[in-house]
Scaffold this motif. Structure first.
Motif, PDB file in Angstrom:
ATOM      1  N   PRO A 119       0.807  -1.227   0.000  1.00  0.00           N
ATOM      2  CA  PRO A 119       0.000   0.000   0.000  1.00  0.00           C
ATOM      3  C   PRO A 119       0.836   1.271   0.000  1.00  0.00           C
ATOM      4  O   PRO A 119       0.357   2.329  -0.415  1.00  0.00           O
ATOM      5  N   LYS A 120       2.061   1.201   0.468  1.00  0.00           N
ATOM      6  CA  LYS A 120       2.902   2.390   0.481  1.00  0.00           C
ATOM      7  C   LYS A 120       3.400   2.755  -0.915  1.00  0.00           C
ATOM      8  O   LYS A 120       3.852   3.887  -1.124  1.00  0.00           O
ATOM      9  N   LEU A 121       3.335   1.797  -1.837  1.00  0.00           N
ATOM     10  CA  LEU A 121       3.831   2.051  -3.187  1.00  0.00           C
ATOM     11  C   LEU A 121       2.722   2.697  -4.020  1.00  0.00           C
ATOM     12  O   LEU A 121       1.657   2.117  -4.203  1.00  0.00           O
ATOM     13  N   THR A 122       2.972   3.870  -4.509  1.00  0.00           N
ATOM     14  CA  THR A 122       2.067   4.497  -5.466  1.00  0.00           C
ATOM     15  C   THR A 122       2.643   4.324  -6.867  1.00  0.00           C
ATOM     16  O   THR A 122       3.804   3.936  -7.026  1.00  0.00           O
ATOM     17  N   SER A 123       1.852   4.614  -7.875  1.00  0.00           N
ATOM     18  CA  SER A 123       2.301   4.348  -9.232  1.00  0.00           C
ATOM     19  C   SER A 123       1.722   5.368 -10.183  1.00  0.00           C
ATOM     20  O   SER A 123       0.767   6.085  -9.861  1.00  0.00           O
ATOM     21  N   VAL A 124       2.322   5.432 -11.378  1.00  0.00           N
ATOM     22  CA  VAL A 124       1.821   6.232 -12.481  1.00  0.00           C
ATOM     23  C   VAL A 124       1.954   5.390 -13.741  1.00  0.00           C
ATOM     24  O   VAL A 124       2.967   4.720 -13.945  1.00  0.00           O
ATOM     25  N   SER A 125       0.900   5.374 -14.547  1.00  0.00           N
ATOM     26  CA  SER A 125       0.874   4.532 -15.743  1.00  0.00           C
ATOM     27  C   SER A 125       1.239   5.346 -16.974  1.00  0.00           C
ATOM     28  O   SER A 125       0.926   6.537 -17.063  1.00  0.00           O
ATOM     29  N   GLY A 126       1.904   4.700 -17.905  1.00  0.00           N
ATOM     30  CA  GLY A 126       2.304   5.337 -19.150  1.00  0.00           C
ATOM     31  C   GLY A 126       2.095   4.407 -20.320  1.00  0.00           C
ATOM     32  O   GLY A 126       1.951   3.187 -20.167  1.00  0.00           O
ATOM     33  N   VAL A 127       2.082   4.988 -21.499  1.00  0.00           N
ATOM     34  CA  VAL A 127       1.885   4.235 -22.745  1.00  0.00           C
ATOM     35  C   VAL A 127       3.247   3.994 -23.390  1.00  0.00           C
ATOM     36  O   VAL A 127       4.098   4.890 -23.435  1.00  0.00           O
ATOM     37  N   VAL A 128       3.440   2.787 -23.886  1.00  0.00           N
ATOM     38  CA  VAL A 128       4.686   2.452 -24.578  1.00  0.00           C
ATOM     39  C   VAL A 128       4.652   3.105 -25.957  1.00  0.00           C
ATOM     40  O   VAL A 128       3.783   2.825 -26.779  1.00  0.00           O
ATOM     41  N   LEU A 129       5.618   3.996 -26.196  1.00  0.00           N
ATOM     42  CA  LEU A 129       5.678   4.716 -27.466  1.00  0.00           C
ATOM     43  C   LEU A 129       6.373   3.917 -28.550  1.00  0.00           C
ATOM     44  O   LEU A 129       5.940   3.892 -29.693  1.00  0.00           O
ATOM     45  N   ALA A 130       7.471   3.281 -28.205  1.00  0.00           N
ATOM     46  CA  ALA A 130       8.256   2.562 -29.208  1.00  0.00           C
ATOM     47  C   ALA A 130       9.037   1.466 -28.520  1.00  0.00           C
ATOM     48  O   ALA A 130       9.329   1.529 -27.330  1.00  0.00           O
ATOM     49  N   ASP A 131       9.357   0.460 -29.302  1.00  0.00           N
ATOM     50  CA  ASP A 131      10.170  -0.664 -28.844  1.00  0.00           C
ATOM     51  C   ASP A 131      11.518  -0.562 -29.537  1.00  0.00           C
ATOM     52  O   ASP A 131      11.628  -0.790 -30.736  1.00  0.00           O
ATOM     53  N   SER A 132      12.501  -0.191 -28.773  1.00  0.00           N
ATOM     54  CA  SER A 132      13.836  -0.032 -29.348  1.00  0.00           C
ATOM     55  C   SER A 132      14.686  -1.275 -29.124  1.00  0.00           C
ATOM     56  O   SER A 132      15.894  -1.193 -28.959  1.00  0.00           O
ATOM     57  N   GLY A 133      14.018  -2.424 -29.065  1.00  0.00           N
ATOM     58  CA  GLY A 133      14.755  -3.647 -28.836  1.00  0.00           C
ATOM     59  C   GLY A 133      15.677  -3.983 -30.005  1.00  0.00           C
ATOM     60  O   GLY A 133      15.416  -3.648 -31.157  1.00  0.00           O
ATOM     61  N   SER A 134      16.768  -4.637 -29.693  1.00  0.00           N
ATOM     62  CA  SER A 134      17.751  -5.040 -30.687  1.00  0.00           C
ATOM     63  C   SER A 134      18.417  -6.311 -30.178  1.00  0.00           C
ATOM     64  O   SER A 134      18.201  -6.720 -29.040  1.00  0.00           O
ATOM     65  N   PRO A 135      19.218  -6.970 -31.010  1.00  0.00           N
ATOM     66  CA  PRO A 135      19.903  -8.178 -30.534  1.00  0.00           C
ATOM     67  C   PRO A 135      20.846  -7.916 -29.368  1.00  0.00           C
ATOM     68  O   PRO A 135      21.234  -8.854 -28.682  1.00  0.00           O
ATOM     69  N   PHE A 136      21.219  -6.637 -29.138  1.00  0.00           N
ATOM     70  CA  PHE A 136      22.192  -6.342 -28.088  1.00  0.00           C
ATOM     71  C   PHE A 136      21.609  -5.498 -26.965  1.00  0.00           C
ATOM     72  O   PHE A 136      22.242  -5.355 -25.930  1.00  0.00           O
ATOM     73  N   ARG A 137      20.420  -4.926 -27.152  1.00  0.00           N
ATOM     74  CA  ARG A 137      19.815  -4.118 -26.109  1.00  0.00           C
ATOM     75  C   ARG A 137      18.311  -4.185 -26.256  1.00  0.00           C
ATOM     76  O   ARG A 137      17.784  -4.056 -27.340  1.00  0.00           O
TER      77      ARG A 137
END
Length: 308
Positions: A119-137
């Motif tokens: 209960p002590k943890l609050t949060s904020v939600s966001g939308v994923v804009l882009a996936d910058s995934g790669s074979p190395f990152r």
């Protein structure tokens, strides 16, 4: 030439006579057919009964032709209805796809709201804009940043489990390094055995577990949660389940990495640390005097012994 002219002089009056007789016959027939008289009615009935049934064979081509015309018109109507149904089906498919996407988004948002956290943890939600995934990152971008109070290092979750941590914050965006990234190292706890380990990302969907004290006590299906050691993540966040692949213990992540659309950033603040040593609080003065009077006097050493 004279003979041809004689034939024309003969056939011309004959043709006019025949046409006149036919016209008179037709007029007489019409007049006779329209006369309202019992005798004429009996005559018409007798004529119809005598000659009309014998003309069925002559009406067959006309009837067939009319049937073909009607069938073609029915086919044209069916074709138009089929085309209209096809257009409606395409529209329904588009609406179905939109409904499925909305349902998936709704399920993810509901799942985020139903996640049980401290209960002590609050949060904020966001939308994923882009996936910058790669074979190395492997990382994603969120549409929330420093203006929303995002701090580097905070944990992120989807509706199911832990996704990664904030690594880089801009004014309006922030970067999330996923748990599968090769630079990711988080301390975890395996339940129900309670053993602690390090889950290391290796750019694969199943990060391995390292530094296990008793691997023989671990079974496939054991829950993996964050341990909270080192202050990297809050304790108790669901990470996944233990699986065995290629003779090594790995983690099947609970987060749906195939469809990361919304992420919840947990506002976790480090625990307060004590700096320096505080002064001892002495007891009251009266209590010190009474304790000193109650103590027996210390024995004095003899001169010989002390000198010796």
């Amino acid at each position: 030439m004279a003979r041809h002219r004689d034939e024309e002089d003969y056939l011309g009056p004959l043709r006019r006579i025949v046409i006149a007789i036919l016209a008179l016959a037709l007029v007489a027939t019409v007049i006779l057919w329209r006369v309202d008289n019992p005798r004429v009615e009996r005559l018409r009935s007798a004529f119809i009964d005598r000659y009309v049934p014998t003309f069925d064979w002559a009406m067959v081509p006309v009837t067939k032709f009319l049937d073909m015309v009607e069938g073609f018109q029915s086919y044209a109507r069916l074709y138009d209805q089929n085309q209209e149904l096809r257009r409606e089906l395409q529209q329904m498919k588009a609406w179905k796809e939109a409904a499925v996407q909305l349902r998936q988004e709704n399920d993810k948002l509901l799942a985020q709201n139903n996640v049980r956290l401290d209960p002590k943890l609050t949060s904020v939600s966001g939308v994923v804009l882009a996936d910058s995934g790669s074979p190395f990152r492997q990382s994603v971008l969120l549409n929330i940043g420093s203006r929303d109070g995002i701090v580097d290092g905070w944990a992120t979750m989807d509706g199911l489990g832990l996704v990664g941590r904030i690594s880089g914050v801009g004014k309006t965006t922030s970067r999330v390094v996923l748990l599968t990234d090769s630079s990711s190292r988080i301390p975890v706890t395996l339940q129900p055995s309670g053993q602690r380990a390090i889950m290391s990302g290796d750019n694969s969907p199943f990060p391995p577990l390292d530094f296990l004290e008793h691997p023989d006590r671990i079974q496939a299906g054991d829950r993996v949660v964050s341990s909270g050691d080192g202050g990297v993540f809050p304790a108790g966040l669901l990470v996944g389940q233990v699986v065995e692949r290629n003779g090594r213990l790995r983690v099947r992540l609970s987060a749906d990495y195939e469809r990361l659309e919304y992420l919840k950033v947990l506002r976790s603040h480090p625990a307060e640390q004590l700096k320096g040593v505080g002064a001892l609080i002495p007891p009251p003065i009266g209590k010190i005097d009474s304790e000193q009077q109650a103590l027996p006097p210390a024995p004095q050493a003899q001169n010989g012994q002390s000198n010796g």
